[in-house]
Design a protein around this motif. Structure first.
Motif, mmCIF file in Angstrom:
data_model
loop_
_atom_site.group_PDB
_atom_site.id
_atom_site.type_symbol
_atom_site.label_atom_id
_atom_site.label_comp_id
_atom_site.label_asym_id
_atom_site.label_seq_id
_atom_site.Cartn_x
_atom_site.Cartn_y
_atom_site.Cartn_z
ATOM 1 N N GLY A 122 2.990 11.840 19.026
ATOM 2 C CA GLY A 122 1.677 12.236 18.494
ATOM 3 C C GLY A 122 0.780 10.908 18.459
ATOM 4 N N VAL A 123 -0.501 10.969 17.894
ATOM 5 C CA VAL A 123 -0.888 9.646 17.372
ATOM 6 C C VAL A 123 -1.018 9.403 16.122
ATOM 7 N N TRP A 124 -0.310 8.288 15.935
ATOM 8 C CA TRP A 124 -0.068 7.857 14.379
ATOM 9 C C TRP A 124 -0.935 6.796 13.772
ATOM 10 N N GLU A 125 -1.394 6.850 12.605
ATOM 11 C CA GLU A 125 -2.138 6.071 11.808
ATOM 12 C C GLU A 125 -1.125 5.240 10.685
ATOM 13 N N CYS A 126 -0.991 3.845 10.978
ATOM 14 C CA CYS A 126 -0.621 3.110 9.764
ATOM 15 C C CYS A 126 -1.327 2.181 8.874
ATOM 16 N N ASP A 127 -1.419 2.465 7.611
ATOM 17 C CA ASP A 127 -2.021 1.779 6.562
ATOM 18 C C ASP A 127 -1.159 0.394 6.282
ATOM 19 N N THR A 128 -1.589 -0.545 7.020
ATOM 20 C CA THR A 128 -0.885 -1.832 6.927
ATOM 21 C C THR A 128 -0.832 -2.406 5.367
ATOM 22 N N VAL A 129 -1.431 -1.952 4.461
ATOM 23 C CA VAL A 129 -1.575 -2.409 3.259
ATOM 24 C C VAL A 129 -0.452 -1.710 2.357
ATOM 25 N N SER A 130 -0.480 -0.395 2.563
ATOM 26 C CA SER A 130 0.345 0.394 1.775
ATOM 27 C C SER A 130 1.839 0.622 2.275
ATOM 28 N N GLY A 131 1.596 0.384 3.822
ATOM 29 C CA GLY A 131 2.763 0.641 4.514
ATOM 30 C C GLY A 131 3.132 2.022 5.003
ATOM 31 N N GLU A 132 2.079 2.961 4.418
ATOM 32 C CA GLU A 132 2.182 4.468 4.893
ATOM 33 C C GLU A 132 1.814 4.756 6.289
ATOM 34 N N PHE A 133 2.562 5.921 6.606
ATOM 35 C CA PHE A 133 2.193 6.354 8.237
ATOM 36 C C PHE A 133 1.651 7.688 7.736
ATOM 37 N N LYS A 134 0.928 8.156 9.061
ATOM 38 C CA LYS A 134 0.260 9.689 8.934
ATOM 39 C C LYS A 134 0.144 9.895 10.226
ATOM 40 N N ARG A 135 0.757 10.826 10.875
ATOM 41 C CA ARG A 135 0.437 11.532 12.045
ATOM 42 C C ARG A 135 -1.177 12.313 12.130
ATOM 43 N N VAL A 136 -1.871 11.809 12.841
ATOM 44 C CA VAL A 136 -3.436 12.186 12.840
ATOM 45 C C VAL A 136 -3.521 13.118 13.870
ATOM 46 N N VAL A 137 -2.974 13.086 15.010
ATOM 47 C CA VAL A 137 -2.905 14.141 16.237
ATOM 48 C C VAL A 137 -1.307 14.442 16.656
ATOM 49 N N ALA A 138 -1.043 15.840 16.473
ATOM 50 C CA ALA A 138 0.260 16.274 16.886
ATOM 51 C C ALA A 138 0.146 16.647 18.342
ATOM 52 N N GLY A 139 1.406 16.217 19.012
ATOM 53 C CA GLY A 139 1.409 16.490 20.249
ATOM 54 C C GLY A 139 2.178 17.632 20.531
ATOM 55 N N GLY A 140 2.524 18.466 19.620
ATOM 56 C CA GLY A 140 3.336 19.595 19.500
ATOM 57 C C GLY A 140 3.930 19.862 18.233
ATOM 58 N N SER A 141 4.925 20.908 18.156
ATOM 59 C CA SER A 141 5.613 21.363 16.852
ATOM 60 C C SER A 141 7.130 21.234 17.085
ATOM 61 N N SER A 142 7.598 20.181 15.921
ATOM 62 C CA SER A 142 9.053 19.838 15.946
ATOM 63 C C SER A 142 9.655 21.222 15.757
ATOM 64 N N ALA A 143 9.417 22.096 14.776
ATOM 65 C CA ALA A 143 10.220 22.952 14.380
ATOM 66 C C ALA A 143 10.451 23.885 15.675
#
Length: 572
Positions: free
Chosen positions: A344-365
């Protein structure tokens, strides 16, 4: 008395027979497809249909909207996404079978995020168009015909931008009626113009091989401001002001950055990282030396980030693969996958170190991703490499056929498919420094040969059933290893092969070859198939009409992935 059908009744009868025949054919094809799917591992179809991401993600200045490129069914699409809703909308696409190929992409946001521009080819008119979109809604506002070889675009202001070709630059101004028109054309500025950068509303900079040059669009006349003599020039970007560039160079020890004034003075030279083999995709940014890269060293995989306010390098652990890094302020955007998940497309907040997937390439389930295990190894030339193992947790005590490869730590559905088909998949990471520094030194044979020595000791490895995978120019390394150790592998999987092994050295192997026929490979691969079969080998050849050397559509990728699954399942 015998009755005869009327002409109308006879036509209706014939029509009913024809419809019935079509229905039988359709039903039969559905049954055949269902039977074929029943023989495939659960989740294979979903794996094969995952759409790849292409080019680089382009966040706006405020980091709340994003434009990115991803495969569609028949080509590559450019998408706009408001990150609050995370619902991408398709702006346009280029069909893979289009004569102009994949000349499209995001070209940049204007100051204040008022507009953004994308490029789309027009096969009918043999042109390339620049589309101007509203930065808030993603609505198309205007179109402008551009150079067919358009490479980069930078905004000079909200009312002007410039774009580059391989050798020149053109400027564009917005007119009173809201349309856009070309203003000036500067030709023969470079042999290979890269990293076009706007220093102000009037001054542009770029690199051309080892040279850095600037142009004032008011007066014309480009001038060289610096030339690399003992190092390799990798990247330039804007520094802290209109008279400064941030320059990225490489030497024998790795990469380093410095500030370059337009009068040629150098300041604040800073080493990026010492272990050059484990550095990938350095992305520098001005406003104080800022940069980010993916570091893969004995301590593990992490994003390394340096921001103006930080005293040193900050490591943010990342459990997965990544590519196409874009550092935008304190946010890092990239294409990648988290271990156990789909891309997917991911965003990393370099200050907090937190990751968030902002666009999913599909369903892992739906997919049921096979997790990987990582390790360190030394190749046959004494160089340290990372490697990864993938295999289904089912039937842990059984012997499994082996698939060996060398690739970047990126998402590849083929490795997941092989693991789901019951294979022990082992992949050695390609050295990071080789991904951007000019010609690619071939260490495929040295890496994969040493990887075999490690995997052969694995309790689940069936060393009588070893298969090698390589794509494009990596097939030369595969051919080298087959020549050196002809008995090592039972089969070869070659995607878009640029090199092919000597059929006389194959010794009864099973081969899968896939390639686009528009690359001129059809005759070469058919001739190889004939010679290989005559030498006692079995060859499956998949030629994909309309596809180039590397696929550029979801349907072509799905066809390759499906054929790979069938090939793997046919092996003894």
């Amino acid at each position: 008395m015998k009755q005869h059908a009327t002409p109308i009744a006879q036509r209706n009868w014939n029509w009913a027979w024809a419809c019935g025949g079509v229905l039988v054919v359709v039903v039969w094809k559905v049954i055949l497809l269902a039977v074929a799917r029943l023989g495939e591992p659960v989740g294979l179809a979903v794996l094969a249909e995952l759409r790849e991401f292409k080019q680089e993600p382009a966040p706006n200045v405020a980091n709340d909207r994003l434009v990115f490129a991803q495969d569609t069914a028949e080509g590559i699409g450019v998408y706009y996404c408001d990150l609050a809703s995370m619902q991408p909308q398709l702006l346009g696409e280029q069909k893979e079978r289009g004569s102009l190929g994949r000349r499209l992409g995001m070209l940049g946001w204007s100051p204040g995020d008022k507009w953004f521009a994308c490029a789309f080819p027009d096969d009918q008119r043999n042109e390339q168009w620049i589309h101007i979109f509203d930065g808030q809604s993603g609505k198309l506002l205007s179109r402008l015909g551009g150079e067919l070889g358009l490479k980069q675009l930078v905004w000079l202001s909200n009312e002007a931008f410039a774009y580059s070709t391989e050798t020149g630059i053109r400027t564009v101004l917005q007119q009173g009626d809201g349309t856009w028109a070309h203003r000036r054309n500067y030709q023969s500025l470079a042999k290979k113009l890269e990293d076009l950068t706007a220093l102000s509303a009037d001054v542009l900079a770029w690199r051309d091989g080892p040279k850095v040059s600037v142009l004032d669009v008011r007066v014309g006349g480009a001038r060289e401001v610096w030339c690399a003599t003992t190092n390799e020039l990798v990247q330039i970007t804007r520094g802290r002001g209109e008279q400064e560039l941030l320059v990225n160079c490489r030497d024998a020890s790795g990469q380093w950055l410095f500030r370059l004034q337009l009068d040629g003075r150098i300041s604040e030279r800073e080493r990026v990282y010492e272990a050059s083999d484990f550095v990938r995709d350095v992305r520098a940014m001005g406003r104080g030396i800022s940069y980010a890269f993916l570091a893969n060293d004995p301590g593990g995989c992490a994003f390394a980030v340096k921001l103006p306010e930080s005293a040193g390098l900050k490591l943010i652990p990342w459990n997965g693969g990544a590519r196409r890094l874009v550092l935008n302020g304190s946010k890092l955007f990239f294409y990648g996958y988290e271990e156990g998940s789909v891309p997917g497309v991911w965003e990393c907040d370099t200050v907090s170190g937190e990751f968030k997937r902002v666009v999913a390439g599909g369903s892992s389930a739906k997919v049921g991703v096979v997790r990987t295990m990582s390790g360190l190894m030394t190749n046959r030339s004494g160089q340290v490499r990372f490697y990864r193992l993938l295999h289904s947790p089912k039937a842990r005590d059984e012997k499994k056929p082996v698939l060996l490869a060398q690739e970047m730590n990126e998402w590849f559905a083929g490795f997941q498919i092989a693991a789901r088909c019951g294979y022990l998949v082992a992949v050695v990471d390609r050295p990071f420094e080789h991904t951007w520094a000019g010609d690619l030194p071939h260490t495929w044979a040295e890496d994969v040969g040493a990887l075999y020595d490690i995997v052969a000791k694995h309790p689940n490895a069936d060393t009588n059933h070893v298969y090698l995978y390589a794509c494009s120019r990596d097939t030369s390394g595969m051919s080298q290893l087959v020549s050196e150790q002809p008995a090592l592998a039972k089969g070869l999987i070659c995607y878009s092969p640029s090199a092919l092994p000597d059929p006389a050295r194959l010794q009864g192997k099973n081969l899968l070859l896939t390639s686009g026929d528009s690359a001129g490979d059809s005759e070469r691969l058919r001739n190889f198939q004939d010679r290989a079969v005559q030498s006692g080998n079995a060859v499956t050849l998949l030629l994909q009409p309309g596809s180039g050397h590397m696929p550029g559509s979801g349907n072509i990728e799905t066809e390759r992935a499906t054929e790979l699954s069938r090939f793997l399942q046919r092996q003894e």
